[in-house]
Scaffold this active site. Structure first.
Site, PDB file in Angstrom:
ATOM      1  N   CYS A 156      42.026  44.527  38.032  1.00 48.87           N
ATOM      2  CA  CYS A 156      41.026  45.236  38.638  1.00 48.87           C
ATOM      3  C   CYS A 156      40.703  45.080  39.969  1.00 48.87           C
ATOM      4  O   CYS A 156      39.869  45.818  40.537  1.00 48.87           O
ATOM      5  CB  CYS A 156      39.820  44.187  37.719  1.00 48.87           C
ATOM      6  SG  CYS A 156      39.896  42.395  38.087  1.00 48.87           S
ATOM      7  N   GLN A 172      40.125  34.020  34.204  1.00 48.71           N
ATOM      8  CA  GLN A 172      41.001  33.358  34.564  1.00 48.71           C
ATOM      9  C   GLN A 172      40.343  31.727  34.806  1.00 48.71           C
ATOM     10  O   GLN A 172      41.146  30.834  34.312  1.00 48.71           O
ATOM     11  CB  GLN A 172      41.917  33.409  35.964  1.00 48.71           C
ATOM     12  CG  GLN A 172      43.146  32.744  36.006  1.00 48.71           C
ATOM     13  CD  GLN A 172      43.741  33.168  37.114  1.00 48.71           C
ATOM     14  OE1 GLN A 172      44.019  34.278  37.555  1.00 48.71           O
ATOM     15  NE2 GLN A 172      44.529  32.187  38.192  1.00 48.71           N
ATOM     16  N   CYS A 227      40.668  40.870  31.662  1.00 49.13           N
ATOM     17  CA  CYS A 227      39.585  40.503  32.267  1.00 49.13           C
ATOM     18  C   CYS A 227      38.490  41.049  31.448  1.00 49.13           C
ATOM     19  O   CYS A 227      38.255  42.198  31.126  1.00 49.13           O
ATOM     20  CB  CYS A 227      39.123  40.818  33.603  1.00 49.13           C
ATOM     21  SG  CYS A 227      38.850  42.546  34.183  1.00 49.13           S
ATOM     22  N   GLU A 228      37.414  40.091  31.398  1.00 45.90           N
ATOM     23  CA  GLU A 228      36.191  40.260  30.549  1.00 45.90           C
ATOM     24  C   GLU A 228      35.320  41.184  31.194  1.00 45.90           C
ATOM     25  O   GLU A 228      34.173  41.991  30.745  1.00 45.90           O
ATOM     26  CB  GLU A 228      35.530  39.228  30.137  1.00 45.90           C
ATOM     27  CG  GLU A 228      34.951  38.346  31.229  1.00 45.90           C
ATOM     28  CD  GLU A 228      34.293  37.108  30.600  1.00 45.90           C
ATOM     29  OE1 GLU A 228      33.339  36.647  31.160  1.00 45.90           O
ATOM     30  OE2 GLU A 228      35.080  36.433  29.679  1.00 45.90           O
ATOM     31  N   HIS A 229      35.411  41.594  32.656  1.00 43.26           N
ATOM     32  CA  HIS A 229      34.509  42.451  33.474  1.00 43.26           C
ATOM     33  C   HIS A 229      34.902  43.882  33.314  1.00 43.26           C
ATOM     34  O   HIS A 229      33.982  44.913  33.278  1.00 43.26           O
ATOM     35  CB  HIS A 229      34.601  41.837  34.954  1.00 43.26           C
ATOM     36  CG  HIS A 229      34.103  40.659  35.047  1.00 43.26           C
ATOM     37  ND1 HIS A 229      34.610  39.519  35.742  1.00 43.26           N
ATOM     38  CD2 HIS A 229      32.869  39.792  33.953  1.00 43.26           C
ATOM     39  CE1 HIS A 229      33.930  38.392  35.681  1.00 43.26           C
ATOM     40  NE2 HIS A 229      32.952  38.737  34.799  1.00 43.26           N
ATOM     41  N   HIS A 230      36.136  43.903  33.529  1.00 43.44           N
ATOM     42  CA  HIS A 230      36.797  45.587  33.490  1.00 43.44           C
ATOM     43  C   HIS A 230      37.657  45.928  32.378  1.00 43.44           C
ATOM     44  O   HIS A 230      37.835  46.920  32.007  1.00 43.44           O
ATOM     45  CB  HIS A 230      37.499  45.746  34.661  1.00 43.44           C
ATOM     46  CG  HIS A 230      36.692  45.497  35.855  1.00 43.44           C
ATOM     47  ND1 HIS A 230      36.485  44.198  36.707  1.00 43.44           N
ATOM     48  CD2 HIS A 230      35.522  46.312  36.533  1.00 43.44           C
ATOM     49  CE1 HIS A 230      35.592  44.193  37.487  1.00 43.44           C
ATOM     50  NE2 HIS A 230      34.983  45.660  37.479  1.00 43.44           N
ATOM     51  N   HIS A 288      45.633  40.527  39.163  1.00 47.84           N
ATOM     52  CA  HIS A 288      44.542  41.237  38.437  1.00 47.84           C
ATOM     53  C   HIS A 288      44.567  42.653  38.652  1.00 47.84           C
ATOM     54  O   HIS A 288      44.144  43.004  39.994  1.00 47.84           O
ATOM     55  CB  HIS A 288      42.987  40.295  38.838  1.00 47.84           C
ATOM     56  CG  HIS A 288      42.929  39.114  38.451  1.00 47.84           C
ATOM     57  ND1 HIS A 288      42.207  38.739  37.209  1.00 47.84           N
ATOM     58  CD2 HIS A 288      43.632  37.954  38.975  1.00 47.84           C
ATOM     59  CE1 HIS A 288      42.447  37.473  37.028  1.00 47.84           C
ATOM     60  NE2 HIS A 288      43.130  36.916  37.902  1.00 47.84           N
TER      61      HIS A 288
END
Length: 184
Positions: free
Chosen positions: A146, A116, A75-78, A144
């Site tokens: 995260c 996603q 994931c690009e956030h975490h 996920h």
């Protein structure tokens, strides 16, 4: 590039309070750098390279489905993994794509920092582009890390996303056939 990534991992480990000279961590920064290169190799691929000309003439105009294509992404956030499966269907209009190329297209987009929702759309648009299909449907189901390892720590949640293009969007019967066939 590997040297810069290795240096960055050394800095991260040091910032966490680790001794990068202890036995168990001596090669960790380089291994982590190589792993990150592998996990994000999709940045160095493009659709033409992945498909590699494997588009073939066919008079089939019935639905083609490849289901349960496993995927691994970050994931690009975490920058934590999400793991799941992808179902892809398309309605050919004179051309079919080599079976393994569908899985390779999924991998190309999964091996990038991603959410996603966007990945589902990218896969659908790529299949539509290379096959000139009258319609494409893509469903992704993933867990996920995260959400499982941090934050709300929910172990049994699964995210499902879908994108329907062309006849999969405009014809309810086509969409229903796809959804029924991927249920099994």
């Amino acid at each position: 590039m590997i040297d810069k990534l290795t240096e960055n991992y050394q800095n991260i480990l040091t910032a966490l309070g680790e001794d990068i000279n202890r036995d168990g961590l001596l090669d960790t920064p380089k291994r982590a750098a190589k792993a990150m290169q592998f996990l994000t190799r999709g940045y160095h691929q493009d659709l033409d390279e992945v498909v590699n000309g494997a588009i073939f003439e066919s008079d089939n105009d019935e639905m083609v489905i490849v289901k349960d294509i496993e995927l691994y992404s970050l994931c690009e956030h975490h920058m934590l993994p999400f793991i799941g499966k992808c179902h892809v269907a398309y309605l050919p209009t004179g051309k079919v794509i080599g079976l393994s190329k569908i899985a390779r297209i999924v991998d190309m987009f999964a091996r990038r920092l991603q959410i996603q929702e966007n990945m589902t759309k990218q896969i659908a648009e790529a299949i539509m582009k290379v096959t000139c299909a009258s319609g494409v449907g893509v469903i992704i189901e993933a867990k996920h890390m995260c959400m499982m390892m941090r934050g709300v720590e929910k172990q049994n949640s699964t995210m499902k996303t879908s994108v329907m293009l062309g006849t999969f969007r405009s014809k309810p019967a086509t969409r229903a056939e796809f959804l029924t066939l991927v249920k099994d």
